[in-house]
Design a protein around this motif. Structure first.
Motif, PDB file in Angstrom:
ATOM      1  N   GLU A  67       0.848  -1.213   0.000  1.00 10.67           N
ATOM      2  CA  GLU A  67       0.000   0.000   0.000  1.00 10.67           C
ATOM      3  C   GLU A  67       0.877   1.254   0.000  1.00 10.67           C
ATOM      4  N   SER A  68       1.935   1.211   0.814  1.00 10.36           N
ATOM      5  CA  SER A  68       2.859   2.346   0.907  1.00 10.36           C
ATOM      6  C   SER A  68       3.534   2.596  -0.446  1.00 10.36           C
ATOM      7  N   LYS A  70       2.404   1.698  -3.334  1.00  8.50           N
ATOM      8  CA  LYS A  70       1.362   2.143  -4.270  1.00  8.50           C
ATOM      9  C   LYS A  70       1.158   3.655  -4.133  1.00  8.50           C
ATOM     10  N   MET A  71       1.106   4.131  -2.875  1.00  8.76           N
ATOM     11  CA  MET A  71       0.934   5.566  -2.646  1.00  8.76           C
ATOM     12  C   MET A  71       2.121   6.361  -3.206  1.00  8.76           C
ATOM     13  N   LYS A  72       3.347   5.819  -3.016  1.00 15.64           N
ATOM     14  CA  LYS A  72       4.536   6.484  -3.567  1.00 15.64           C
ATOM     15  C   LYS A  72       4.431   6.576  -5.087  1.00 15.64           C
ATOM     16  N   ILE A  74       1.700   6.512  -6.932  1.00 13.37           N
ATOM     17  CA  ILE A  74       0.656   7.478  -7.303  1.00 13.37           C
ATOM     18  C   ILE A  74       1.199   8.906  -7.182  1.00 13.37           C
ATOM     19  N   GLY A  75       1.942   9.159  -6.103  1.00 13.51           N
ATOM     20  CA  GLY A  75       2.550  10.481  -5.904  1.00 13.51           C
ATOM     21  C   GLY A  75       3.509  10.830  -7.032  1.00 13.51           C
ATOM     22  N   ASN A  78       1.543  11.571 -10.213  1.00 17.45           N
ATOM     23  CA  ASN A  78       0.931  12.905 -10.152  1.00 17.45           C
ATOM     24  C   ASN A  78       1.968  14.006 -10.363  1.00 17.45           C
TER      25      ASN A  78
END
Length: 133
Positions: A67-68, A70-72, A74-75, A78
Motif C-alpha cells: 500500500e505504501s 502504491k501511494m509512492k 501514485i505520488g 501525479n
C-alpha cells in the motif's frame, strides 16, 4: 483363574501391578494411548495456530508495504503529470512569444521598406534639386 473370570463378569480386572481396575487392561492401555495422542495432537494444533498467526502478521506487513509503495507510485505519477502540464504551459508561452516576435519583425520590415522608399524619394529630390542649379 475362576476368580478372575468371576471378577471379569462383574466388570472388575487386575492390571499388570495386580491392582483392581474397572477397565480391562487393554482398554485402559488404549485410553492412555489415546490421551497421549490427543495431547500430541493438541500440541501440533497450538504450533499450527502460532504458524498461521505469524503468517497472517507477515501478510499484513506485506500488504502495508505494498500500500505504501502504491501511494509512492501514485505520488510520483501525479508529480510527472504536473511537470508535463508545466512544460506544456511553458511551451505555449514560448509559442505565443515567437508569434509576437514574428509580428514585430514583420512590422519592422514594413517600416524599413517604407523608410527605404522615403530615402530613395528624398535622394531623387536632392539629385533633381542639385541638377536644377
Amino acid at each position: 483363574a475362576m476368580a478372575q473370570a468371576a471378577l471379569g463378569a462383574a466388570g472388575l480386572h487386575f492390571d499388570e501391578l495386580n491392582k483392581l481396575r474397572v477397565l480391562e487392561p487393554e482398554v485402559a492401555q488404549q485410553t492412555a494411548q489415546l490421551r497421549e495422542e490427543c495431547g500430541a495432537f493438541l500440541e501440533k494444533i497450538v504450533e499450527f495456530q502460532k504458524i498461521v498467526s505469524s503468517l497472517i502478521e507477515l501478510v499484513d506487513q506485506l500488504a502495508k508495504a505494498a500500500e505504501s509503495e502504491k501511494m509512492k507510485a501514485i505520488g510520483a505519477r501525479n508529480l510527472l503529470k504536473s511537470i508535463a502540464k508545466q512544460r506544456e504551459a511553458q511551451e505555449q508561452q514560448l509559442q505565443a512569444l515567437i508569434t509576437e516576435k514574428k509580428m514585430q519583425l514583420e512590422r519592422y520590415r514594413i517600416e524599413y521598406e517604407t523608410l527605404c522608399k522615403i530615402e530613395a524619394d528624398q535622394n531623387e529630390f536632392i539629385d533633381q534639386f542639385i541638377f536644377q542649379k
